[in-house]
Scaffold this motif. Sequence first.
Motif, PDB file in Angstrom:
ATOM      1  N   ILE A 101       1.790   5.831   9.165  1.00 26.59           N
ATOM      2  CA  ILE A 101       2.257   5.871   7.779  1.00 26.59           C
ATOM      3  C   ILE A 101       3.623   6.541   7.798  1.00 26.59           C
ATOM      4  O   ILE A 101       3.741   7.723   8.108  1.00 26.59           O
ATOM      5  CB  ILE A 101       1.267   6.639   6.882  1.00 26.59           C
ATOM      6  N   LEU A 102       4.656   5.764   7.498  1.00 25.05           N
ATOM      7  CA  LEU A 102       6.024   6.255   7.597  1.00 25.05           C
ATOM      8  C   LEU A 102       6.455   6.996   6.344  1.00 25.05           C
ATOM      9  O   LEU A 102       7.222   7.960   6.416  1.00 25.05           O
ATOM     10  CB  LEU A 102       6.973   5.082   7.864  1.00 25.05           C
ATOM     11  N   ARG A 103       5.960   6.518   5.189  1.00 28.43           N
ATOM     12  CA  ARG A 103       6.334   7.168   3.926  1.00 28.43           C
ATOM     13  C   ARG A 103       5.295   6.808   2.880  1.00 28.43           C
ATOM     14  O   ARG A 103       4.740   5.704   2.899  1.00 28.43           O
ATOM     15  CB  ARG A 103       7.724   6.700   3.484  1.00 28.43           C
ATOM     16  N   GLU A 104       5.030   7.745   1.984  1.00 27.25           N
ATOM     17  CA  GLU A 104       4.044   7.528   0.916  1.00 27.25           C
ATOM     18  C   GLU A 104       4.607   8.043  -0.393  1.00 27.25           C
ATOM     19  O   GLU A 104       5.102   9.163  -0.465  1.00 27.25           O
ATOM     20  CB  GLU A 104       2.741   8.243   1.268  1.00 27.25           C
TER      21      GLU A 104
ATOM     22  N   LEU B  48      -0.556   4.573  -5.246  1.00 26.18           N
ATOM     23  CA  LEU B  48       0.357   4.967  -4.185  1.00 26.18           C
ATOM     24  C   LEU B  48       1.116   3.752  -3.677  1.00 26.18           C
ATOM     25  O   LEU B  48       0.596   2.632  -3.693  1.00 26.18           O
ATOM     26  CB  LEU B  48      -0.417   5.585  -3.010  1.00 26.18           C
ATOM     27  N   ARG B  49       2.334   3.991  -3.190  1.00 28.86           N
ATOM     28  CA  ARG B  49       3.058   2.968  -2.437  1.00 28.86           C
ATOM     29  C   ARG B  49       3.218   3.507  -1.020  1.00 28.86           C
ATOM     30  O   ARG B  49       3.763   4.589  -0.824  1.00 28.86           O
ATOM     31  CB  ARG B  49       4.416   2.655  -3.052  1.00 28.86           C
ATOM     32  N   MET B  50       2.731   2.742  -0.058  1.00 26.80           N
ATOM     33  CA  MET B  50       2.729   3.193   1.325  1.00 26.80           C
ATOM     34  C   MET B  50       3.615   2.292   2.170  1.00 26.80           C
ATOM     35  O   MET B  50       3.574   1.058   2.036  1.00 26.80           O
ATOM     36  CB  MET B  50       1.304   3.195   1.874  1.00 26.80           C
ATOM     37  N   HIS B  51       4.409   2.910   3.034  1.00 26.73           N
ATOM     38  CA  HIS B  51       5.232   2.191   3.998  1.00 26.73           C
ATOM     39  C   HIS B  51       4.629   2.493   5.368  1.00 26.73           C
ATOM     40  O   HIS B  51       4.573   3.663   5.788  1.00 26.73           O
ATOM     41  CB  HIS B  51       6.690   2.652   3.918  1.00 26.73           C
ATOM     42  N   LEU B  52       4.164   1.460   6.069  1.00 25.07           N
ATOM     43  CA  LEU B  52       3.405   1.689   7.293  1.00 25.07           C
ATOM     44  C   LEU B  52       3.598   0.539   8.272  1.00 25.07           C
ATOM     45  O   LEU B  52       4.143  -0.513   7.930  1.00 25.07           O
ATOM     46  CB  LEU B  52       1.923   1.870   6.962  1.00 25.07           C
TER      47      LEU B  52
ATOM     48  N   LEU C  12       5.430  -2.504   6.788  1.00 26.06           N
ATOM     49  CA  LEU C  12       4.794  -3.131   5.625  1.00 26.06           C
ATOM     50  C   LEU C  12       4.850  -2.183   4.439  1.00 26.06           C
ATOM     51  O   LEU C  12       4.731  -0.964   4.604  1.00 26.06           O
ATOM     52  CB  LEU C  12       3.336  -3.461   5.932  1.00 26.06           C
ATOM     53  N   THR C  13       5.001  -2.734   3.254  1.00 27.44           N
ATOM     54  CA  THR C  13       4.921  -1.959   2.023  1.00 27.44           C
ATOM     55  C   THR C  13       3.694  -2.430   1.265  1.00 27.44           C
ATOM     56  O   THR C  13       3.562  -3.625   0.977  1.00 27.44           O
ATOM     57  CB  THR C  13       6.184  -2.146   1.161  1.00 27.44           C
ATOM     58  N   ARG C  14       2.792  -1.511   0.973  1.00 31.71           N
ATOM     59  CA  ARG C  14       1.545  -1.847   0.289  1.00 31.71           C
ATOM     60  C   ARG C  14       1.280  -0.846  -0.835  1.00 31.71           C
ATOM     61  O   ARG C  14       1.432   0.362  -0.641  1.00 31.71           O
ATOM     62  CB  ARG C  14       0.353  -1.822   1.260  1.00 31.71           C
ATOM     63  N   GLU C  15       0.875  -1.371  -2.014  1.00 27.00           N
ATOM     64  CA  GLU C  15       0.399  -0.510  -3.087  1.00 27.00           C
ATOM     65  C   GLU C  15      -1.101  -0.290  -2.893  1.00 27.00           C
ATOM     66  O   GLU C  15      -1.825  -1.211  -2.506  1.00 27.00           O
ATOM     67  CB  GLU C  15       0.670  -1.124  -4.463  1.00 27.00           C
TER      68      GLU C  15
END
Length: 200
Positions: A7-10, A21-25, A38-41
């Motif tokens: 998980i790079l950023r949340e 949440l928006r997660m960059h992973l 990937l960007t996932r809500e």
Amino acid sequence: MARDFEILREERLHGGFFTLLRMHLRHTLHGGGWSEVLTRELYHRSRCVAVVPYDPMADRVVLIEQFRVGPLKSGENPWLLEIVAGAVEPGEHPDEVAHRETMEEAGSRIRELIPVSEFFTTPGGCSESIALYCGIVDSAGLGGIHGLAEEHEDILVSVVDFAEAMVLLGEGRIRSAIPIIGLQWLALNRERIRTRYGAA
């Protein structure tokens, strides 16, 4: 095969009934290497509990009906037939929640709690997991309107014969996944439960 993720950023986009949440992973791939970022809500909520209240002596199931916002955007009827369910609060064990919610939502005490399964409801975008139980109850006298006023609950309780519950299921009148799973489990295990209680 090594499986891993980062998980790079949340980012917290919203906090209300759910947390959004928006997660960059990124994650490892089945064929080797890593995915692109990937960007996932993600809708995040606590672990939950659901209970199929079942009376093996009378061969009856306790169902509840309440308003749900989910079907509105699809133009569907928002009053759904369901089973007892509720969230696990910090410090609570799921067994405790099963007993509490069955009393609050159906006005019934559980005589025995039978663990069924634990599963994710919508893992593609929601963290919610359900600990599913069958709760052995005495259905005599159950019914009416229940729920907590402070939680704006307006829950109609009905006691139906097992055969009627299967008709509702077969006709597609039960539209929520959790009661479908719970009632299908009951259909597979009903005779064993009734034999155990001397009802078959």
